[in-house]
Design a protein around this motif. Structure first.
Motif, PDB file in Angstrom:
ATOM      1  N   MET A 233      70.372  98.625  63.832  1.00 54.26           N
ATOM      2  CA  MET A 233      71.742  98.531  62.712  1.00 54.26           C
ATOM      3  C   MET A 233      73.209  99.148  63.236  1.00 54.26           C
ATOM      4  O   MET A 233      74.165  98.518  63.013  1.00 54.26           O
ATOM      5  N   PHE A 234      72.941 100.265  63.965  1.00 51.68           N
ATOM      6  CA  PHE A 234      74.116 101.056  64.451  1.00 51.68           C
ATOM      7  C   PHE A 234      74.492 100.192  65.649  1.00 51.68           C
ATOM      8  O   PHE A 234      75.966 100.298  65.792  1.00 51.68           O
ATOM      9  N   GLY A 235      73.700  99.623  66.498  1.00 51.83           N
ATOM     10  CA  GLY A 235      74.021  99.177  67.915  1.00 51.83           C
ATOM     11  C   GLY A 235      74.056 100.286  68.681  1.00 51.83           C
ATOM     12  O   GLY A 235      73.404 100.142  69.897  1.00 51.83           O
ATOM     13  N   ASN A 236      74.640 101.254  68.485  1.00 50.11           N
ATOM     14  CA  ASN A 236      74.702 102.414  69.450  1.00 50.11           C
ATOM     15  C   ASN A 236      74.667 103.529  68.735  1.00 50.11           C
ATOM     16  O   ASN A 236      74.976 103.603  67.473  1.00 50.11           O
ATOM     17  N   PRO A 237      74.370 104.734  69.024  1.00 47.60           N
ATOM     18  CA  PRO A 237      74.537 106.184  68.476  1.00 47.60           C
ATOM     19  C   PRO A 237      75.849 106.288  67.955  1.00 47.60           C
ATOM     20  O   PRO A 237      76.964 105.858  68.554  1.00 47.60           O
ATOM     21  N   LEU A 238      76.174 106.713  66.547  1.00 59.27           N
ATOM     22  CA  LEU A 238      77.467 107.006  66.162  1.00 59.27           C
ATOM     23  C   LEU A 238      78.252 107.917  66.556  1.00 59.27           C
ATOM     24  O   LEU A 238      77.662 108.859  67.439  1.00 59.27           O
ATOM     25  N   PRO A 239      79.532 107.945  66.948  1.00 56.53           N
ATOM     26  CA  PRO A 239      80.377 108.822  67.385  1.00 56.53           C
ATOM     27  C   PRO A 239      80.112 110.487  67.221  1.00 56.53           C
ATOM     28  O   PRO A 239      80.354 111.243  67.784  1.00 56.53           O
ATOM     29  N   TRP A 240      79.751 110.593  65.984  1.00 56.72           N
ATOM     30  CA  TRP A 240      79.381 111.771  65.525  1.00 56.72           C
ATOM     31  C   TRP A 240      77.819 112.272  65.566  1.00 56.72           C
ATOM     32  O   TRP A 240      77.567 113.354  65.376  1.00 56.72           O
ATOM     33  N   MET A 241      77.279 111.512  66.479  1.00 55.23           N
ATOM     34  CA  MET A 241      75.666 111.765  66.828  1.00 55.23           C
ATOM     35  C   MET A 241      75.736 112.198  68.417  1.00 55.23           C
ATOM     36  O   MET A 241      76.079 111.670  69.193  1.00 55.23           O
ATOM     37  N   HIS A 242      75.112 113.291  68.677  1.00 55.42           N
ATOM     38  CA  HIS A 242      75.122 113.851  69.968  1.00 55.42           C
ATOM     39  C   HIS A 242      73.779 114.107  70.235  1.00 55.42           C
ATOM     40  O   HIS A 242      72.802 114.808  69.886  1.00 55.42           O
ATOM     41  N   ILE A 243      73.348 113.239  71.320  1.00 59.63           N
ATOM     42  CA  ILE A 243      71.864 113.251  71.766  1.00 59.63           C
ATOM     43  C   ILE A 243      71.615 113.968  72.777  1.00 59.63           C
ATOM     44  O   ILE A 243      72.198 113.740  73.947  1.00 59.63           O
ATOM     45  N   LYS A 244      70.883 114.818  73.196  1.00 55.91           N
ATOM     46  CA  LYS A 244      70.556 115.669  74.265  1.00 55.91           C
ATOM     47  C   LYS A 244      68.960 115.699  74.398  1.00 55.91           C
ATOM     48  O   LYS A 244      68.334 116.451  73.659  1.00 55.91           O
ATOM     49  N   GLY A 245      68.485 115.125  75.362  1.00 56.94           N
ATOM     50  CA  GLY A 245      67.013 115.253  75.378  1.00 56.94           C
ATOM     51  C   GLY A 245      66.367 114.517  74.513  1.00 56.94           C
ATOM     52  O   GLY A 245      66.671 113.229  73.827  1.00 56.94           O
TER      53      GLY A 245
END
Length: 258
Positions: free
Chosen positions: A127-139
């Motif tokens: 649905m998003f396509g990509n992680p949203l700007p306010w989502m921080h993914i680490k590991g």
């Protein structure tokens, strides 16, 4: 015929721990609605590998099993990511399905509160396509960017409150955003409703409307002028809406019993 108020089971969203919903749960209890918040293991988990959507679904299904075993009628209130969990968890627990099996109790309505409604086999990242700007993914962890939360999730709260609730947020397992949903309640005869939050910057109103359109040609909907977390910003108004939603659910249940 039972006229008892249904039990409210709250399925919380990503990043926010169950404790953040407890004040609202207490308000519902004071209004005569037995209420519980199901802690989702994907939020704030410390054991690796982090648990995801399947484990969240099991947690909710355990709560539903215990409640409907006692013949209770349940309103499932799903917030944000909790919409995916609730959709998966309600399979087989709805009032209509249980009645056909000669069983009492069950979920009378699944309610999406500014929550994600996605089709079986789809993921949130689809649905998003990509992680949203306010989502921080680490590991394997996904966190909400703290500096953006006052505007994204708590934009209708006073500054100090927004900062407080932002500080209480945790991480979610990144895998939950890439795990497919397994069930569509609305496509299987389960009564559903949507609570719109018009000022939500996390799940914009237009997106909420698009998702709610999947619930049928004339879905049960309620609209609140609120940000992403009405249980924090306008708990009294939300509680009033929950009461109206419960009435609709009970009326639909009465139709099922005839």
């Amino acid at each position: 015929m039972s006229t008892k108020k249904p039990t409210i089971v709250i399925v919380h969203g990503a990043w926010q721990l169950a404790a953040g919903y407890e004040a609202f749960a207490e308000k519902l209890k004071a209004l005569g609605y037995p209420t519980e918040v199901v802690p989702l293991p994907s939020v704030g988990g410390t054991e690796t590998p982090l648990q995801g959507l399947p484990e969240d679904t099991v947690a909710v299904r355990k709560a539903l099993t215990r409640l409907v075993h006692d013949g209770l009628e349940v309103l499932l209130l799903c917030h944000s990511y909790g919409g995916v969990v609730g959709s998966c968890a309600v399979e087989g627990f709805d009032f209509g399905s249980r009645k056909k099996e000669g069983k009492s109790g069950g979920v009378i309505m699944t309610v999406y509160m500014s929550a994600f409604v996605i089709r079986k086999g789809e993921t949130l990242l689809d649905m998003f396509g990509n992680p949203l700007p306010w989502m921080h993914i680490k590991g394997d962890k996904c966190s909400a960017v703290a500096s953006m939360m006052p505007q994204i999730a708590f934009n209708d709260l006073p500054t100090e409150q927004a900062a407080l609730y932002g500080s209480q947020m945790s991480h979610s397992a990144a895998v939950v955003f890439a795990t497919p949903s397994t069930y569509e309640p609305w496509a299987n005869g389960v009564p559903c409703a949507y609570i719109f939050c018009t000022d939500d910057n996390a799940v914009p109103f237009q997106i909420q409307q698009q998702m709610a359109s999947q619930l049928g040609p004339e879905p049960t909907t309620f609209t609140l002028k609120a940000g992403h977390c009405p249980f924090l910003s306008i708990p009294d108004k939300l509680a009033e809406v929950i009461g109206k939603t419960a009435e609709v659910g009970l009326n639909k249940r009465l139709l099922t019993t005839h």
